[in-house]
Motif scaffolding. Structure first.
Motif, mmCIF file in Angstrom:
data_model
loop_
_atom_site.group_PDB
_atom_site.id
_atom_site.type_symbol
_atom_site.label_atom_id
_atom_site.label_comp_id
_atom_site.label_asym_id
_atom_site.label_seq_id
_atom_site.Cartn_x
_atom_site.Cartn_y
_atom_site.Cartn_z
ATOM 1 N N ASN A 189 6.674 -1.983 -8.930
ATOM 2 C CA ASN A 189 5.749 -3.113 -9.084
ATOM 3 C C ASN A 189 6.489 -4.380 -8.674
ATOM 4 O O ASN A 189 6.863 -5.202 -9.515
ATOM 5 C CB ASN A 189 5.241 -3.219 -10.516
ATOM 6 C CG ASN A 189 4.038 -4.146 -10.628
ATOM 7 O OD1 ASN A 189 3.552 -4.682 -9.626
ATOM 8 N ND2 ASN A 189 3.573 -4.358 -11.838
ATOM 9 N N GLN A 223 -2.168 9.800 3.083
ATOM 10 C CA GLN A 223 -2.692 8.753 2.215
ATOM 11 C C GLN A 223 -4.077 9.100 1.682
ATOM 12 O O GLN A 223 -4.421 8.759 0.540
ATOM 13 C CB GLN A 223 -2.743 7.434 2.983
ATOM 14 C CG GLN A 223 -3.295 6.275 2.172
ATOM 15 C CD GLN A 223 -3.497 5.033 3.021
ATOM 16 O OE1 GLN A 223 -3.078 4.999 4.170
ATOM 17 N NE2 GLN A 223 -4.134 4.020 2.452
ATOM 18 N N ASN A 267 -2.131 8.203 -3.942
ATOM 19 C CA ASN A 267 -1.585 6.838 -3.847
ATOM 20 C C ASN A 267 -1.258 6.234 -5.207
ATOM 21 O O ASN A 267 -1.610 5.087 -5.502
ATOM 22 C CB ASN A 267 -2.556 5.937 -3.079
ATOM 23 C CG ASN A 267 -2.799 6.418 -1.665
ATOM 24 O OD1 ASN A 267 -1.867 6.776 -0.958
ATOM 25 N ND2 ASN A 267 -4.061 6.466 -1.263
ATOM 26 N N SER A 284 2.557 9.227 -4.447
ATOM 27 C CA SER A 284 2.527 8.429 -3.225
ATOM 28 C C SER A 284 3.798 8.686 -2.430
ATOM 29 O O SER A 284 4.889 8.804 -3.004
ATOM 30 C CB SER A 284 2.413 6.933 -3.565
ATOM 31 O OG SER A 284 2.395 6.156 -2.396
ATOM 32 N N GLN A 296 2.495 4.534 0.892
ATOM 33 C CA GLN A 296 2.705 3.263 0.205
ATOM 34 C C GLN A 296 2.765 2.108 1.208
ATOM 35 O O GLN A 296 2.220 1.027 0.965
ATOM 36 C CB GLN A 296 4.010 3.323 -0.598
ATOM 37 C CG GLN A 296 4.182 2.209 -1.612
ATOM 38 C CD GLN A 296 3.252 2.359 -2.798
ATOM 39 O OE1 GLN A 296 2.659 3.406 -3.013
ATOM 40 N NE2 GLN A 296 3.118 1.302 -3.591
ATOM 41 N N SER A 312 -0.852 1.434 2.657
ATOM 42 C CA SER A 312 -1.830 0.941 1.688
ATOM 43 C C SER A 312 -1.513 -0.468 1.186
ATOM 44 O O SER A 312 -2.412 -1.179 0.733
ATOM 45 C CB SER A 312 -1.913 1.893 0.492
ATOM 46 O OG SER A 312 -0.664 1.960 -0.195
ATOM 47 N N GLN A 313 -0.243 -0.913 1.263
ATOM 48 C CA GLN A 313 0.123 -2.197 0.672
ATOM 49 C C GLN A 313 0.618 -3.247 1.659
ATOM 50 O O GLN A 313 0.681 -4.425 1.318
ATOM 51 C CB GLN A 313 1.212 -1.987 -0.399
ATOM 52 C CG GLN A 313 0.743 -1.225 -1.612
ATOM 53 C CD GLN A 313 1.749 -1.282 -2.742
ATOM 54 O OE1 GLN A 313 2.795 -1.933 -2.643
ATOM 55 N NE2 GLN A 313 1.444 -0.607 -3.834
ATOM 56 N N ASP A 316 -1.437 -6.385 2.175
ATOM 57 C CA ASP A 316 -1.708 -7.224 0.992
ATOM 58 C C ASP A 316 -0.510 -8.064 0.583
ATOM 59 O O ASP A 316 -0.537 -8.680 -0.488
ATOM 60 C CB ASP A 316 -2.120 -6.332 -0.193
ATOM 61 C CG ASP A 316 -3.389 -5.544 0.104
ATOM 62 O OD1 ASP A 316 -4.225 -6.049 0.865
ATOM 63 O OD2 ASP A 316 -3.518 -4.424 -0.422
ATOM 64 N N THR A 317 0.534 -8.086 1.397
ATOM 65 C CA THR A 317 1.730 -8.852 1.046
ATOM 66 C C THR A 317 1.956 -9.980 2.048
ATOM 67 O O THR A 317 1.447 -9.952 3.166
ATOM 68 C CB THR A 317 2.973 -7.934 1.023
ATOM 69 O OG1 THR A 317 3.145 -7.331 2.320
ATOM 70 C CG2 THR A 317 2.816 -6.847 -0.023
ATOM 71 N N PRO A 338 7.634 -8.480 -2.512
ATOM 72 C CA PRO A 338 6.809 -7.292 -2.260
ATOM 73 C C PRO A 338 6.818 -6.864 -0.790
ATOM 74 O O PRO A 338 6.845 -5.671 -0.487
ATOM 75 C CB PRO A 338 5.403 -7.744 -2.702
ATOM 76 C CG PRO A 338 5.657 -8.794 -3.726
ATOM 77 C CD PRO A 338 6.874 -9.516 -3.248
ATOM 78 N N ASN A 339 6.845 -7.844 0.118
ATOM 79 C CA ASN A 339 6.890 -7.509 1.537
ATOM 80 C C ASN A 339 8.250 -6.952 1.922
ATOM 81 O O ASN A 339 8.348 -5.956 2.660
ATOM 82 C CB ASN A 339 6.567 -8.751 2.366
ATOM 83 C CG ASN A 339 6.492 -8.444 3.853
ATOM 84 O OD1 ASN A 339 7.487 -8.573 4.564
ATOM 85 N ND2 ASN A 339 5.324 -8.041 4.319
ATOM 86 N N LEU A 369 8.647 -3.347 0.860
ATOM 87 C CA LEU A 369 7.991 -2.403 1.770
ATOM 88 C C LEU A 369 8.818 -2.186 3.025
ATOM 89 O O LEU A 369 8.883 -1.069 3.553
ATOM 90 C CB LEU A 369 6.599 -2.921 2.128
ATOM 91 C CG LEU A 369 5.586 -2.967 0.983
ATOM 92 C CD1 LEU A 369 4.265 -3.556 1.469
ATOM 93 C CD2 LEU A 369 5.354 -1.565 0.408
#
Length: 306
Positions: A68, A237, A242, A255, A260, A263-264, A267-268, A274-275, A278
């Motif tokens: 998270n 996926q 997930n 996942s 991962q 899917s994400q 959104d970053t 968070p980016n 990934l």
């Protein structure tokens, strides 16, 4: 004599074409090398930012399963543990290879040893068809067929490692089969003749001579199939659930690294933790691709037929 010597020294049109061809080839090769280095460098810079800019421990990233990155954990640090995705990626890859290898070897033996002409006429179009099907189609079929079937038989949601492994099994089957066929065809014919001349049966020749001689090539095929399975994103996926948790069973949602990412990533925000996290997952995928390629090279060198 001077004119004759000048004509002999003057490069011909074929020589000019050869030089131009070499120059074009050198430019193309250089471009590919620069592009490869640029991609690796780009992924490495962004992937390592998680550890250099955000002060996340590499050990915690690889061994913890709490994922998270946008929130702080109980210890006051961001929860950036990729263990769940790494375990799930290896689980679906190994299971898919375990399912696909026996089928691929059986099909390859039938096409090359038992019924070469008939087998190629029957099975080659099927293999080519499986190769040409897009990943999203595999994922959709898995979503509407495999997931409900697993839910009916085993209970639960139906999403999980088992569903992902079955989808990947079908996807990597043509790759392993095609490379195994090539390996079996490369076994010299005198191996077969010598075995049969010594009194071995056809099946003994296939099992104890041909398959053993082609074993390095078969292992290479399996590694190539695993490399494709490890990097597959969209199809997995759609059927794996997930959920960034360590799978406790084959039917528990989880996942992979690729699922991962897909899917994400949208959104970053670039440059945030968070980016960067990934991108660190992408760096792990890149390192695994390098390892798979090294394994292929090592197997190929040890298994060269003399």
């Amino acid at each position: 004599m001077n004119n004759i010597q000048k004509k002999l020294v003057k490069p011909s049109a074929a020589t000019h074409q050869d030089r131009r061809g070499r120059l074009i080839s050198f430019i193309c090769v250089s471009f590919i090398m620069i592009l490869t280095v640029a991609i690796i460098g780009f992924i490495a810079i962004h992937g390592l930012a998680t550890f250099t800019d955000n002060h996340i421990s590499v050990w915690d990233f690889l061994t913890k399963s709490d994922w998270n990155p946008g929130q702080m954990g109980p210890n006051g640090k961001p929860e950036v543990g990729a263990l769940a995705m790494i375990v799930a990626s290896f689980a679906v890859t190994l299971l898919a290879a375990l399912f696909a290898t026996p089928f691929a070897v059986a099909v390859a033996v039938y096409m090359t040893e038992l019924a070469p002409k008939k087998g190629a006429r029957m099975l080659q179009p099927v293999i080519e068809l499986l190769v040409g099907i897009p990943s999203v189609v595999y994922g959709f079929v898995g979503l509407v067929v495999i997931v409900p079937a697993i839910r009916t038989v085993f209970g639960g949601t139906g999403f999980g490692v088992l569903a992902g492994s079955i989808v990947l099994f079908v996807m990597i089957l043509p790759t392993i089969t095609s490379l195994t066929i090539d390996s079996l065809k490369q076994v010299p014919g005198y191996y077969r003749n010598a075995s049969l001349a010594l009194g071995a049966t056809r099946w003994q020749t296939i099992y104890k001579v041909i398959l053993r001689a082609a074993l390095p090539g078969i292992m290479t095929a399996v590694v190539f199939g695993m490399a494709r399975a490890f990097g597959e994103a969209l199809a997995v996926q759609m059927v794996i659930g997930n959920a960034a948790i360590v799978p406790t069973s084959l039917t528990s949602p989880t996942s992979t690294l690729t699922s991962q990412l897909t899917s994400q990533m949208g959104d970053t925000i670039m440059g945030t933790l968070p980016n960067n996290a990934l991108w660190s997952l992408a760096l792990v995928l890149l390192l695994m691709s390098v390892i798979f390629n090294v394994l292929v090279k090592l197997i190929g060198r040890r298994g060269e037929l003399k």
